[in-house]
Design a protein around this motif. Structure first.
Motif, short mmCIF file in Angstrom:
data_model
loop_
_atom_site.label_atom_id
_atom_site.label_comp_id
_atom_site.label_asym_id
_atom_site.label_seq_id
_atom_site.Cartn_x
_atom_site.Cartn_y
_atom_site.Cartn_z
N HIS A 68 63.22 5.53 32.38
CA HIS A 68 62.55 6.17 32.17
C HIS A 68 62.82 7.69 31.87
CE1 HIS A 68 59.65 3.28 34.17
NE2 HIS A 68 58.26 4.00 33.78
N VAL A 69 62.08 8.65 31.81
CA VAL A 69 62.64 10.02 31.45
C VAL A 69 62.36 11.63 31.73
CG1 VAL A 69 61.62 10.06 29.36
CG2 VAL A 69 63.81 11.94 29.92
N ARG A 70 62.84 12.31 32.22
CA ARG A 70 61.65 13.15 33.10
C ARG A 70 61.76 14.19 32.02
NH1 ARG A 70 66.43 14.65 36.17
NH2 ARG A 70 66.64 13.00 37.17
N VAL A 71 60.32 14.67 31.50
CA VAL A 71 59.30 15.73 30.25
C VAL A 71 58.75 16.40 31.52
CG1 VAL A 71 57.72 15.30 28.35
CG2 VAL A 71 58.73 12.80 29.21
N VAL A 72 60.06 18.22 29.95
CA VAL A 72 59.14 19.20 30.78
C VAL A 72 57.92 19.56 30.09
CG1 VAL A 72 59.74 21.75 31.04
CG2 VAL A 72 61.36 20.06 31.21
N THR A 73 56.75 19.35 30.89
CA THR A 73 55.49 19.19 30.15
C THR A 73 54.71 21.01 29.89
OG1 THR A 73 55.06 19.05 32.35
CG2 THR A 73 54.98 16.89 30.51
N GLY A 74 55.70 21.86 31.31
CA GLY A 74 55.11 23.12 31.29
C GLY A 74 55.82 23.71 32.10
N VAL A 75 55.70 25.43 32.26
CA VAL A 75 56.48 26.06 33.49
C VAL A 75 56.53 25.43 34.81
CG1 VAL A 75 56.56 28.45 34.37
CG2 VAL A 75 55.96 27.73 31.69
N GLY A 76 57.63 24.95 35.12
CA GLY A 76 57.92 24.90 36.21
C GLY A 76 56.62 23.12 37.09
N THR A 77 56.61 22.32 35.13
CA THR A 77 55.86 21.02 35.65
C THR A 77 56.68 20.02 34.84
OG1 THR A 77 54.44 21.16 33.68
CG2 THR A 77 53.65 21.57 36.36
N ARG A 78 56.96 18.81 35.40
CA ARG A 78 57.58 17.79 34.44
C ARG A 78 56.60 16.76 35.02
NH1 ARG A 78 60.88 21.27 36.34
NH2 ARG A 78 63.37 22.00 34.60
N SER A 79 56.65 15.41 34.34
CA SER A 79 56.27 14.42 34.29
C SER A 79 57.65 13.51 34.12
CB SER A 79 55.73 13.84 33.23
OG SER A 79 54.55 14.73 33.67
N LEU A 80 57.50 12.65 34.62
CA LEU A 80 57.90 11.07 34.57
C LEU A 80 57.40 9.66 33.21
CD1 LEU A 80 60.77 10.13 35.61
CD2 LEU A 80 59.54 8.48 37.40
N TYR A 81 58.25 9.90 32.70
CA TYR A 81 57.48 8.92 31.67
C TYR A 81 58.49 7.96 30.97
CZ TYR A 81 53.74 7.81 28.02
OH TYR A 81 52.90 7.58 27.90
N ALA A 82 57.73 6.79 30.43
CA ALA A 82 58.61 5.53 29.91
C ALA A 82 59.13 5.35 28.79
CB ALA A 82 57.77 4.07 30.24
N VAL A 83 60.24 5.51 28.69
CA VAL A 83 60.32 5.66 27.10
C VAL A 83 61.04 3.62 26.84
CG1 VAL A 83 63.19 5.89 25.95
CG2 VAL A 83 62.09 7.86 27.58
N ASN A 84 60.91 2.76 25.52
CA ASN A 84 61.46 1.81 25.01
C ASN A 84 62.17 1.80 23.74
OD1 ASN A 84 59.55 0.33 26.74
ND2 ASN A 84 58.40 0.09 25.77
N ALA A 85 62.73 0.49 23.46
CA ALA A 85 63.36 0.12 22.05
C ALA A 85 62.64 -0.34 21.24
CB ALA A 85 65.48 0.25 22.93
N PRO A 86 63.11 -1.00 20.25
CA PRO A 86 62.70 -1.47 19.69
C PRO A 86 62.51 -2.99 20.32
CG PRO A 86 63.50 -0.06 18.16
CD PRO A 86 63.81 0.28 19.22
N GLU A 87 63.74 -3.40 20.45
CA GLU A 87 64.25 -4.85 20.45
C GLU A 87 63.18 -5.52 22.49
OE1 GLU A 87 66.61 -2.14 19.58
OE2 GLU A 87 66.80 -2.94 17.56
N LEU A 88 63.63 -3.78 22.97
CA LEU A 88 62.66 -3.96 24.40
C LEU A 88 61.32 -4.04 24.11
CD1 LEU A 88 65.03 -2.05 26.44
CD2 LEU A 88 65.79 -4.31 25.77
N THR A 89 60.56 -3.37 23.18
CA THR A 89 59.49 -3.90 23.37
C THR A 89 58.42 -4.89 23.22
OG1 THR A 89 59.43 -1.08 22.24
CG2 THR A 89 57.08 -2.39 21.66
N LEU A 90 57.27 -5.13 24.34
CA LEU A 90 56.75 -6.63 24.18
C LEU A 90 55.45 -6.55 23.60
CD1 LEU A 90 56.36 -6.88 28.28
CD2 LEU A 90 58.55 -7.54 26.06
N THR A 91 55.24 -7.41 23.15
CA THR A 91 54.69 -7.76 21.68
C THR A 91 53.37 -8.79 22.12
OG1 THR A 91 55.23 -9.35 20.63
CG2 THR A 91 55.52 -7.33 19.96
#
Length: 78
Positions: free
Chosen positions: A55-78
């Motif tokens: 998970h990575v913190r994403v700056v979404t605006g002035v003073g706002t952040r979200s936590l969002y998932a990050v995957n790698a190709p080898e880790l992506t479930l099909t």
């Protein structure tokens, strides 16, 4: 997020930047438009991709952040 088509930063540079090398900035609407699909990292180095996944913190605006998932190709479930 990072892919082989836009490698302004090589895997060796990203690795040298340390444990938390990314500042991710995206409008909140972009995250909404992903409908829960994760951001992807594909640096060409599977070990680095696995380290950047999670998970990575994403700056979404002035003073706002979200936590969002990050995957790698080898880790992506099909």
């Amino acid at each position: 997020l990072l892919g082989r088509g836009n490698q302004q930063l090589s895997a060796s540079v990203l690795r040298a930047l340390g444990d938390d090398p990314l500042l991710v900035v995206a409008p909140e609407q972009k995250l909404i438009d992903l409908h829960g699909r994760p951001l992807l990292v594909d640096t060409g180095d599977p070990e680095l991709d696995a380290r950047l996944a999670g998970h990575v913190r994403v700056v979404t605006g002035v003073g706002t952040r979200s936590l969002y998932a990050v995957n790698a190709p080898e880790l992506t479930l099909t």
